[in-house]
Write an enzyme that holds these catalytic residues in place. Structure first.
Site, mmCIF file in Angstrom:
data_model
loop_
_atom_site.group_PDB
_atom_site.id
_atom_site.type_symbol
_atom_site.label_atom_id
_atom_site.label_comp_id
_atom_site.label_asym_id
_atom_site.label_seq_id
_atom_site.Cartn_x
_atom_site.Cartn_y
_atom_site.Cartn_z
ATOM 1 N N LYS A 73 102.375 -16.732 16.277
ATOM 2 C CA LYS A 73 102.720 -16.197 17.606
ATOM 3 C C LYS A 73 102.807 -17.349 18.581
ATOM 4 O O LYS A 73 102.187 -18.405 18.365
ATOM 5 C CB LYS A 73 101.625 -15.231 18.074
ATOM 6 C CG LYS A 73 102.088 -14.239 19.123
ATOM 7 C CD LYS A 73 102.784 -13.061 18.488
ATOM 8 C CE LYS A 73 103.351 -12.110 19.488
ATOM 9 N NZ LYS A 73 103.724 -10.832 18.872
ATOM 10 N N ASP A 107 108.901 -11.093 22.407
ATOM 11 C CA ASP A 107 107.729 -10.273 22.700
ATOM 12 C C ASP A 107 107.862 -9.978 24.206
ATOM 13 O O ASP A 107 108.977 -10.060 24.745
ATOM 14 C CB ASP A 107 106.426 -11.016 22.339
ATOM 15 C CG ASP A 107 105.205 -10.088 22.252
ATOM 16 O OD1 ASP A 107 105.025 -9.423 21.217
ATOM 17 O OD2 ASP A 107 104.439 -9.993 23.229
#
Ligand code: GLU
Length: 466
Positions: free
Chosen positions: A142, A182
């Protein structure tokens, strides 16, 4: 660590393993000081693992849990950029490459002022098990930045993305690490990031990023996939109880990509979606959310949710954030889909939802439900789908995008959606059967954690001490 009676084994069971896990968790807290969301995500997984270690001592011997809690690599870098007035700004960029046991690191980039190392690590940790559950070959990672895109012009967004990629490019690649979107990172940002990667490397390497535009390597259904997948998972949970979404009243939070397409799929399956929200407040539309209008307000105008209420008509109620009763979860419903952000649904909210008759809750966002709220749902017998399982449709479809890129192919919407539906059914099935195998039928938290963990752990064992 404080035991959750609904996910932790009974005090007598697996005492040695529980003690080992407690020590391990204390160590994670000590070594990652102040990273509260990361602690929360680790705690939530670890407290379900004692029975696995009890059954499989080889995993404890190989110290798999300790190893999986430590990212393989953590990158932090400076991102300087200039705004339209020529003023200089400095942000911080992150990429946490958490686990490559199952495939290249895979996970999104988040641009939001709240982003710090703890947030990126919580998201990266979740991503390992979520990605494993998809059954596709993707590891976990991430990244993101504390950059705030709100109110920034297109040119500013482009300059920021270019500066961000000027550092990130050296760490990523189609076989190494494949970022995507995201919060705060959608098609526009992926375009600018991809352009800069291509320029620096002189490679049109489609598989280096997912969430691309359809004309240059993007996959159909990727935009819709997280929201659609969340609703398909909800439908599976309801089906297991002999029910369905048809005719249900659904409360959704958020109004970004996940929320919009959760609303779309829920409506397609015959539900009435009453709400959506953003950081300024929420709307209640008893006639059901008008999706075209919502898309116009949020995706085209990039406006606030109050505009939806103004344009839709007098029957719509807008409740400003911070006002009395300002939680969207105070609206009674059959199904609740938190699709905004972490820890948005608290114990008080869960109590209100249970009182309002909620039957199923599925996390479209990452970790939107606090541990106390999860406990309330489980005690009340509400079907609860954790994000690792319920929102895995997005990253699964990213993996399908990678497949299409590798073969220079482009699938139809119908074919891709069918694959997504199959993957969501598979995830539901593996969570349900794993929960049963460990004596916790209907507990999707236990099922998702253990099923995801076992896949990663087996690969780590096979690959030796790396
Ligand atoms: N950010 C999404 C998630 O939380 C998608 C990541 C991806 O497609 O790589 O799973």
């Amino acid at each position: 660590m404080p035991a959750n009676p609904h996910t932790a084994p009974s005090p007598q069971a697996h005492q040695a393993e529980n003690r080992a896990i407690e020590a391990l968790y204390a160590d994670v807290v000590r070594r990652n000081r102040g990273e509260t969301e990361f602690h929360q995500a680790v705690h939530e997984v670890l407290e379900t693992l004692a029975p696995v270690l009890a059954r499989r001592p080889e995993l404890a011997d190989a110290r798999i849990v300790e190893r999986v809690c430590e990212p393989e690599r953590q990158l932090m870098f400076r991102v300087p950029w200039t705004d339209d007035a020529g003023a200089i700004h400095v942000n911080r960029g992150f990429r946490v490459e958490f686990s490559s046991a199952l495939g290249p690191y895979k996970g999104g980039l988040r641009f939001h002022p709240s982003v710090d190392l703890g947030i990126v690590k919580f998201l990266g940790f979740e991503q390992i098990f979520k990605n494993a559950l998809t059954g596709l070959s993707i590891g976990g990672g991430k990244g993101g930045s504390d950059f705030d895109p709100k109110g920034r012009s297109d040119a500013e967004i482009m300059r920021f993305c270019q500066s961000f990629m000027t550092e990130l490019y050296r760490h990523i690649g189609e076989h190494t690490d494949v970022p995507a979107g995201d919060i705060g990172v959608g098609g526009r940002e992926i375009g600018y990031l991809f352009g800069q990667y291509k320029r620096i490397t002189n490679r049109h390497e489609s598989g280096v990023l997912t969430g691309k535009g359809l004309g240059w390597g993007g996959a159909r259904v990727r935009t819709e996939a997280t929201g659609y997948g969340c609703v398909l998972f909800t439908e599976e949970m309801l089906r297991a109880r002999g029910e369905s979404l048809d005719g249900c009243r659904v409360v959704v939070s958020g109004s970004g990509n996940v929320a919009v397409y959760a609303i779309e799929k829920a409506q397609q399956l015959g539900a009435t979606v009453l709400t959506c929200s953003d950081s300024s407040g929420y709307v209640v539309d008893e006639k059901g959310i008008d999706l075209d209008l919502l898309k116009e307000v949020k995706e085209v105008r990039r406006g606030r949710i109050a505009e939806y209420a103004e344009l839709r008509g007098a029957h719509v109620r807008f409740v400003a954030a911070g006002a009395e009763g300002s939680s969207v979860w105070s609206v009674p419903c059959d199904v609740a889909l938190p699709c905004a952000t972490q820890n948005e649904l608290t114990e008080t909210d869960a109590v209100a939802l249970v009182r309002g008759g909620v039957k199923a809750v599925a996390e479209g966002a990452n970790m939107p439900t606090t541990p106390e709220a999860v406990r309330v749902f489980q005690e009340a017998g509400v079907a609860f789908g954790p994000g690792k399982a319920a929102n895995a449709g997005g990253v699964a479809t990213s993996a399908l995008e990678m497949q299409q890129n590798a073969s220079r192919d482009s699938w139809t919407f119908a074919r891709t959606e069918e694959r997504l539906a199959g993957i969501m059914r598979h995830i539901h099935e593996s969570c349900a059967t794993t929960a049963e195998r460990y004596g916790r039928p209907g507990n999707y938290v236990v099922g998702a954690n253990i099923a995801g963990f076992e896949l990663v752990a087996d690969a780590m064992l096979a690959q030796g001490l790396v």
